[in-house]
Design an enzyme around this catalytic site. Sequence first.
Site, short mmCIF file in Angstrom:
data_model
loop_
_atom_site.label_atom_id
_atom_site.label_comp_id
_atom_site.label_asym_id
_atom_site.label_seq_id
_atom_site.Cartn_x
_atom_site.Cartn_y
_atom_site.Cartn_z
N TYR A 71 0.78 -1.34 0.00
CA TYR A 71 -0.07 -0.08 0.13
C TYR A 71 0.86 1.11 0.02
O TYR A 71 0.59 2.14 -0.66
CB TYR A 71 -1.02 0.10 1.19
CG TYR A 71 -1.85 0.99 1.11
CD1 TYR A 71 -1.94 2.48 1.75
CD2 TYR A 71 -3.21 0.75 0.24
CE1 TYR A 71 -3.06 3.26 1.44
CE2 TYR A 71 -4.17 1.64 -0.09
CZ TYR A 71 -3.99 2.98 0.66
OH TYR A 71 -5.05 3.84 0.43
N PHE A 123 -9.37 20.58 -25.65
CA PHE A 123 -9.72 18.94 -25.76
C PHE A 123 -10.73 18.91 -24.67
O PHE A 123 -10.79 19.41 -23.50
CB PHE A 123 -8.45 18.09 -25.16
CG PHE A 123 -8.70 16.63 -25.50
CD1 PHE A 123 -8.92 16.15 -24.17
CD2 PHE A 123 -8.99 16.07 -26.76
CE1 PHE A 123 -9.45 14.55 -24.61
CE2 PHE A 123 -9.29 14.89 -26.90
CZ PHE A 123 -9.71 14.08 -25.58
N THR A 124 -11.56 17.95 -24.85
CA THR A 124 -12.78 17.69 -24.08
C THR A 124 -12.68 17.75 -22.73
O THR A 124 -12.92 18.65 -21.82
CB THR A 124 -13.72 16.48 -24.51
OG1 THR A 124 -12.97 15.49 -24.68
CG2 THR A 124 -14.46 16.71 -25.75
N ASP A 214 0.31 19.34 -21.96
CA ASP A 214 -0.47 18.20 -22.05
C ASP A 214 0.34 17.28 -22.78
O ASP A 214 0.35 17.21 -23.98
CB ASP A 214 -1.88 18.59 -22.70
CG ASP A 214 -2.65 17.18 -22.92
OD1 ASP A 214 -4.09 17.07 -22.97
OD2 ASP A 214 -2.07 16.00 -22.73
N LYS A 257 -1.63 6.51 -23.96
CA LYS A 257 -1.21 6.80 -25.26
C LYS A 257 0.25 6.28 -25.25
O LYS A 257 0.86 5.20 -25.49
CB LYS A 257 -1.65 8.18 -25.65
CG LYS A 257 -2.97 8.38 -25.93
CD LYS A 257 -3.83 8.63 -24.69
CE LYS A 257 -4.89 9.35 -25.13
NZ LYS A 257 -5.79 9.45 -23.86
N ARG A 381 -15.77 13.25 -34.67
CA ARG A 381 -15.32 14.47 -33.67
C ARG A 381 -15.58 15.81 -34.69
O ARG A 381 -14.97 16.50 -35.38
CB ARG A 381 -13.78 14.22 -33.97
CG ARG A 381 -13.20 13.35 -32.97
CD ARG A 381 -13.05 13.64 -31.50
NE ARG A 381 -14.28 13.24 -30.72
CZ ARG A 381 -14.09 13.19 -29.81
NH1 ARG A 381 -13.07 13.54 -28.87
NH2 ARG A 381 -15.27 12.95 -29.04
N PHE A 448 -21.83 12.98 -27.19
CA PHE A 448 -21.32 11.82 -28.19
C PHE A 448 -21.12 10.58 -27.55
O PHE A 448 -21.09 9.57 -28.07
CB PHE A 448 -20.08 12.37 -28.62
CG PHE A 448 -19.15 12.74 -27.61
CD1 PHE A 448 -19.01 14.04 -27.15
CD2 PHE A 448 -18.14 11.72 -27.39
CE1 PHE A 448 -18.01 14.13 -26.17
CE2 PHE A 448 -17.13 11.97 -26.05
CZ PHE A 448 -17.17 13.27 -25.80
C1 LIG Z 1 -4.89 15.22 -25.59
C2 LIG Z 1 -5.39 14.37 -24.58
C3 LIG Z 1 -6.20 13.45 -24.96
O1 LIG Z 1 -6.37 12.92 -26.14
C4 LIG Z 1 -6.94 12.62 -23.66
C5 LIG Z 1 -7.58 11.61 -23.98
N1 LIG Z 1 -7.99 11.06 -25.10
C6 LIG Z 1 -8.77 10.20 -25.66
C7 LIG Z 1 -9.75 9.54 -24.77
C8 LIG Z 1 -11.15 10.32 -24.77
C9 LIG Z 1 -11.32 11.34 -23.89
C10 LIG Z 1 -12.36 12.16 -24.00
C11 LIG Z 1 -13.30 11.97 -24.98
O2 LIG Z 1 -14.14 12.83 -25.24
C12 LIG Z 1 -13.14 10.98 -25.87
F1 LIG Z 1 -14.07 10.79 -26.92
C13 LIG Z 1 -12.05 10.02 -25.95
C14 LIG Z 1 -8.86 9.87 -27.05
O3 LIG Z 1 -9.62 9.08 -27.55
O4 LIG Z 1 -8.15 10.91 -27.80
C15 LIG Z 1 -6.84 13.42 -22.49
C16 LIG Z 1 -7.50 12.41 -21.36
O5 LIG Z 1 -6.72 11.41 -20.75
P1 LIG Z 1 -7.38 10.12 -20.25
O6 LIG Z 1 -8.36 9.37 -21.37
O7 LIG Z 1 -6.26 9.18 -19.96
O8 LIG Z 1 -7.98 10.67 -18.91
C17 LIG Z 1 -6.03 14.20 -22.29
N2 LIG Z 1 -5.59 14.90 -23.27
#
Ligand SMILES: CC1=C(O)/C(=C\N=C(/Cc2ccc(O)c(F)c2)C(=O)O)C(COP(=O)(O)O)=CN1
Length: 456
Positions: A71, A123-124, A214, A257, A381, A448
């Site tokens: 832990y 970004f979302t 980021d 990623k 998108r 979405f």
């Molecule tokens: C540049 C950036 C990202 O691309 C990202 C994530 N990306 C996704 C998953 C995704 C996220 C949000 C959506 O509406 C979506 F439909 C798809 C993706 O497919 O591209 C995150 C967040 O990192 P987490 O996913 O590890 O928490 C932060 N920064």
Amino acid sequence: KRRTAEPYKIKSVETLSMLSYDERHESLARAGYNTFLIDSDDVYIDLLTDSGTTAMSDAQWGALMTGDEAYAGSKSWKRLEQAVKDVYGYNYVLPTHQGRGAENILSQLKIKDGDYVPGNMYFTTTRAHQEMNGATFVDIIIDEAHDPSIDLPFKGNVDLKKLQALIDKVGAEKIPYVCLAVTVNLAGGQPVSMRNMKDVYELCQSYSIDVMFDATRCVENAYFIKDREEGYANQTVAAILKEMLSYSDGCTMSGKKDCLVNIGGFLAMNDEDLYIRSRELVVVYEGMPSYGGMSGRDMEAMAIGIREAVDDHYIEHRIAQVRHLGQQLLDAGIPIVKPIGGHAVFLDARAFLPHLSQEEFPAQSLAAALYLDSGVRSMERGIISAGRDIKTGEHNRPNLELVRLTIPRRVYTNNHMDVVVDSILALYEKRDWISGLKMVYEPPTLRFFNARFEPL
Ligand SMILES: CC1=C(O)/C(=C\N=C(/Cc2ccc(O)c(F)c2)C(=O)O)C(COP(=O)(O)O)=CN1
């Protein structure tokens, strides 16, 4: 020029499902024409996302057996912490379960109500956390990034005049940090040049404004600098990455990623005070600072993935595979975002389906048609992902109405890419027959993911 192949061989395989046209039609109808709602079992080639869909190496799988699930004081955490310091170069790092875990903590600590957070395109999840903490996101990316047909080597760059204008308008004290995405996901996986990172950092330092990257796809960004920017051709991607990150005060990272794992992330910084305050919130939201929402085995896998990701042979092949898909589409005159990005090829649905108005959801319609034609899953998108304006309730109407073909890391071969090309060419031939969609169920937020549609 001699042809090259994957710098790895396959040791384990997952059988893919090959449905008939009728079975795909039934599956698509069941999913309300929303690719997010299609069962993975019914998908042939899954290009929905590169997030968490990586294939792990035998070294990573082997390390799972050695995960230290203590832990506190886990040796797996020590290995992960060391890997981040070695490869990314920051003074401090905290584990989070994934990228948005880091975004949550950073936004809460750095933002006060009424602040502005400038960034190179939204970004979302990043914007959601900024807005939830009372900030207004301000897009400072160069104008060209919003035009799919313009081909520039570093389309993710910041327009320094826009940043300066914001500082002049609201004052530096209202800007807690600049959020610099390397690469820019929704612009088409577009990189930022080293020159631009230096310029942004110097401008911000002169106003004591922090720069937080980021870093989600930072290794891909490093490769584009090697490939496209004067003076870097003979440097390793690892060295370029280190220099990139030296023009920041910290970063949020989705390990799903460019750290080559299926779950995990981190928040890194150079400032000790921010580190100590962040460590408190890790305990509140993620767990102990020695695991942050990951198991010991996950941390072992990520410590290895971080080092594998900066191997020049790996990243050269990864970028070349995306280009293998995109270039064939370009050569065939298919409208895609130029230049081809680091993690995906983005179809320009507006140009692909000019007979559809944005209210008929061209990107959603094209993603559905692609799945129906070949079982290839992609991600909308466009107007659906952009959601509604929080004040007026009207649809946000983005310039970029795109279908993202996102290539998972170390998963598919170029033969799979060729199947995708053939499907898209076939669709393009009969594009006039692709009808629009109407939304029959609209969730209140982040529509979405769960919206449902029917053909017009
Ligand atoms: C540049 C950036 C990202 O691309 C990202 C994530 N990306 C996704 C998953 C995704 C996220 C949000 C959506 O509406 C979506 F439909 C798809 C993706 O497919 O591209 C995150 C967040 O990192 P987490 O996913 O590890 O928490 C932060 N920064």
